[in-house]
Design a protein around this motif. Structure first.
Motif, mmCIF file in Angstrom:
data_model
loop_
_atom_site.group_PDB
_atom_site.id
_atom_site.type_symbol
_atom_site.label_atom_id
_atom_site.label_comp_id
_atom_site.label_asym_id
_atom_site.label_seq_id
_atom_site.Cartn_x
_atom_site.Cartn_y
_atom_site.Cartn_z
ATOM 1 N N ILE A 202 1.870 5.388 -1.821
ATOM 2 C CA ILE A 202 1.431 6.593 -2.530
ATOM 3 C C ILE A 202 2.641 7.217 -3.215
ATOM 4 O O ILE A 202 3.751 7.182 -2.670
ATOM 5 C CB ILE A 202 0.738 7.598 -1.572
ATOM 6 C CG1 ILE A 202 0.260 8.839 -2.342
ATOM 7 C CG2 ILE A 202 1.636 7.998 -0.417
ATOM 8 C CD1 ILE A 202 -0.660 9.750 -1.535
ATOM 9 N N VAL B 184 0.870 -1.181 0.000
ATOM 10 C CA VAL B 184 0.000 0.000 0.000
ATOM 11 C C VAL B 184 0.905 1.228 0.000
ATOM 12 O O VAL B 184 1.586 1.498 0.986
ATOM 13 C CB VAL B 184 -0.940 -0.008 1.223
ATOM 14 C CG1 VAL B 184 -1.736 1.280 1.305
ATOM 15 C CG2 VAL B 184 -1.879 -1.210 1.164
ATOM 16 N N GLY C 285 5.535 -0.433 3.083
ATOM 17 C CA GLY C 285 6.878 -0.027 2.705
ATOM 18 C C GLY C 285 7.808 -0.084 3.895
ATOM 19 O O GLY C 285 7.548 -0.828 4.855
ATOM 20 N N GLY C 286 8.828 0.769 3.885
ATOM 21 C CA GLY C 286 9.085 1.712 2.807
ATOM 22 C C GLY C 286 9.729 1.051 1.607
ATOM 23 O O GLY C 286 9.726 -0.178 1.460
ATOM 24 N N PRO C 287 10.308 1.886 0.764
ATOM 25 C CA PRO C 287 10.888 1.402 -0.477
ATOM 26 C C PRO C 287 11.956 0.321 -0.306
ATOM 27 O O PRO C 287 12.059 -0.580 -1.145
ATOM 28 C CB PRO C 287 11.485 2.680 -1.078
ATOM 29 C CG PRO C 287 10.643 3.784 -0.519
ATOM 30 C CD PRO C 287 10.320 3.362 0.873
ATOM 31 N N ASN D 159 13.047 0.366 -3.827
ATOM 32 C CA ASN D 159 14.500 0.540 -3.878
ATOM 33 C C ASN D 159 15.152 -0.823 -3.864
ATOM 34 O O ASN D 159 14.563 -1.792 -3.391
ATOM 35 C CB ASN D 159 14.985 1.247 -2.602
ATOM 36 C CG ASN D 159 15.036 2.734 -2.778
ATOM 37 O OD1 ASN D 159 14.971 3.233 -3.884
ATOM 38 N ND2 ASN D 159 15.151 3.442 -1.666
ATOM 39 N N ARG E 73 10.150 14.967 3.384
ATOM 40 C CA ARG E 73 10.617 13.571 3.463
ATOM 41 C C ARG E 73 9.636 12.674 4.197
ATOM 42 O O ARG E 73 10.021 11.661 4.774
ATOM 43 C CB ARG E 73 11.997 13.479 4.141
ATOM 44 C CG ARG E 73 13.056 14.274 3.421
ATOM 45 C CD ARG E 73 13.874 13.403 2.508
ATOM 46 N NE ARG E 73 14.651 14.193 1.557
ATOM 47 C CZ ARG E 73 15.155 13.736 0.428
ATOM 48 N NH1 ARG E 73 14.974 12.491 0.080
ATOM 49 N NH2 ARG E 73 15.831 14.504 -0.393
ATOM 50 N N ARG F 172 10.254 4.843 11.839
ATOM 51 C CA ARG F 172 10.942 5.988 12.471
ATOM 52 C C ARG F 172 10.531 7.295 11.791
ATOM 53 O O ARG F 172 10.167 8.262 12.454
ATOM 54 C CB ARG F 172 12.469 5.835 12.351
ATOM 55 C CG ARG F 172 13.037 4.806 13.270
ATOM 56 C CD ARG F 172 14.581 4.753 13.188
ATOM 57 N NE ARG F 172 15.002 3.444 13.647
ATOM 58 C CZ ARG F 172 15.490 2.481 12.865
ATOM 59 N NH1 ARG F 172 15.732 2.712 11.592
ATOM 60 N NH2 ARG F 172 15.782 1.312 13.364
ATOM 61 N N GLU G 96 16.942 -4.508 10.415
ATOM 62 C CA GLU G 96 18.196 -5.266 10.240
ATOM 63 C C GLU G 96 19.043 -5.132 11.513
ATOM 64 O O GLU G 96 19.584 -6.094 12.017
ATOM 65 C CB GLU G 96 18.947 -4.688 9.031
ATOM 66 C CG GLU G 96 19.986 -5.586 8.420
ATOM 67 C CD GLU G 96 19.398 -6.634 7.487
ATOM 68 O OE1 GLU G 96 18.281 -6.446 6.976
ATOM 69 O OE2 GLU G 96 20.064 -7.645 7.292
ATOM 70 N N GLY G 97 19.134 -3.897 12.014
ATOM 71 C CA GLY G 97 20.054 -3.620 13.121
ATOM 72 C C GLY G 97 19.473 -3.880 14.501
ATOM 73 O O GLY G 97 20.213 -4.017 15.473
ATOM 74 N N GLY G 98 18.152 -3.898 14.623
ATOM 75 C CA GLY G 98 17.539 -4.241 15.901
ATOM 76 C C GLY G 98 17.205 -3.066 16.806
ATOM 77 O O GLY G 98 16.830 -3.275 17.961
ATOM 78 N N LEU H 144 12.415 -13.119 4.875
ATOM 79 C CA LEU H 144 11.054 -12.584 4.753
ATOM 80 C C LEU H 144 10.037 -13.674 4.412
ATOM 81 O O LEU H 144 8.874 -13.589 4.822
ATOM 82 C CB LEU H 144 11.034 -11.467 3.701
ATOM 83 C CG LEU H 144 11.853 -10.227 4.096
ATOM 84 C CD1 LEU H 144 11.983 -9.264 2.909
ATOM 85 C CD2 LEU H 144 11.212 -9.500 5.285
ATOM 86 N N SER I 21 5.488 10.912 3.811
ATOM 87 C CA SER I 21 4.470 10.655 2.799
ATOM 88 C C SER I 21 3.163 11.395 3.092
ATOM 89 O O SER I 21 2.370 11.636 2.188
ATOM 90 C CB SER I 21 4.205 9.154 2.664
ATOM 91 O OG SER I 21 3.826 8.627 3.912
#
Ligand SMILES: NC(=O)c1ccc[n+]([C@@H]2O[C@H](COP(=O)([O-])OP(=O)(O)OC[C@H]3O[C@@H](n4cnc5c(N)ncnc54)[C@H](OP(=O)(O)O)[C@@H]3O)[C@@H](O)[C@H]2O)c1
Length: 240
Positions: free
Chosen positions: A38, A36, A177-179, A212, A50, A82, A105-107, A158, A52
């Motif tokens: 935009i 989902v 998302g994000g990208p 991305n 920066r 974030r 990834e980093g926790g 995933l 949405s």
């Protein structure tokens, strides 16, 4: 809101009511994941701030909230949680609650979710096993240990995550998302549908497109097209 196209011809083009929108946006019976997103006319996922929210419209908000209503869980990358200050989902009118699944990834648990222990189980935090123990300990303290999942060694697996969510009864996911996360979901062939809003503005600049990362070439078939608030709202199915 006006219906412009419905591939299944359940409804004629023209004005749609709330009940019509629920039919059009219903998830398929099988477990599935719907992205989902935009985008502006020139392909940006954010405005100059920066975020949405600044490119959204009332019609986009309506369809965004509807899809959250119809889904079992929201899957989102920690970067978006974030940037957009995600909070634990509220209880719905019928007593059920959407689960927010945050992938990192980093926790590092996004600060806006650090108080999620007040709504136990409303947030699942998912990291690879390689995440820093100190960060995992913080997340476990905030969310409860059973709500912090480590899946995959150096990267979150995933496909395994989706299988585990299905096993927990979370069959219909919206991926907001994000990208970066969406790119990884596409690369793993885990996206079944895309609900994409095209907002009526250009912003220029160098903001990201909706995906991305690695190559994610897929064909899509248009299922639903709506217009509202001078905005186009499409629901697309990934062709396999
Ligand atoms: N227009 C829209 O519909 C829309 C939707 C969402 C976001 N956005 C915008 O997009 C921007 C954020 O972009 P982004 O690409 O950084 O978002 P993102 O994918 O949500 O965040 C990237 C971060 O999420 C975690 N992550 C993503 N993929 C992962 C994977 N496969 N495995 C483990 N962790 C993963 C990592 O978190 P850690 O850093 O914790 O390791 C990574 O650094 C914001 O400006 C936001 O407002 C726009």
């Amino acid at each position: 809101m006006r219906l412009l196209y419905d591939s299944r011809r359940r409804l004629d083009p023209g004005p749609v009511r709330a009940a019509d929108l629920r039919r059009l946006y219903a998830f398929p019976a099988r477990p599935s994941t719907r992205a989902v997103m935009i985008s502006t006319l020139d392909g940006s996922v954010t405005g100059a701030d920066r975020r949405s929210g600044s490119i959204g419209t009332p019609a986009d908000r309506t369809i965004y909230l509807l899809q959250r209503e119809l889904a079992d869980a929201v899957l989102v990358g920690a970067g978006t949680a974030r940037a957009e200050s995600y909070h634990p989902p509220q209880t719905r009118a019928d007593g059920s609650r959407l689960t927010l699944v945050v992938v990192s990834e980093g926790g590092s648990l996004p600060p806006s979710l650090a108080t999620a222990s007040t709504h136990p189980g409303s947030v699942l935090f998912v990291t690879p096993r390689s995440a820093a123990p100190r960060r995992l300990a913080t997340a476990r303290r905030c969310l409860g240990a059973e709500h912090v999942w480590t899946i995959g060694e150096d990267h979150v697996d995933l496909a395994e995550l989706r299988a585990r969510l299905t096993g927990h009864g979370l069959r219909h996911l919206v991926c907001e998302g994000g990208p970066t996360l969406l790119g990884a979901m596409y690369a793993a062939d885990l996206i079944d549908e895309v609900a994409l809003t095209t907002a009526p503005l250009t912003v220029g600049g160098d903001a990201s497109r909706i995906i991305n990362g690695p190559a994610a070439a897929r064909q899509h078939r248009l299922a639903v097209l709506l217009e509202g608030s001078n905005t186009l709202l499409g629901l697309w199915r990934v062709q396999r």
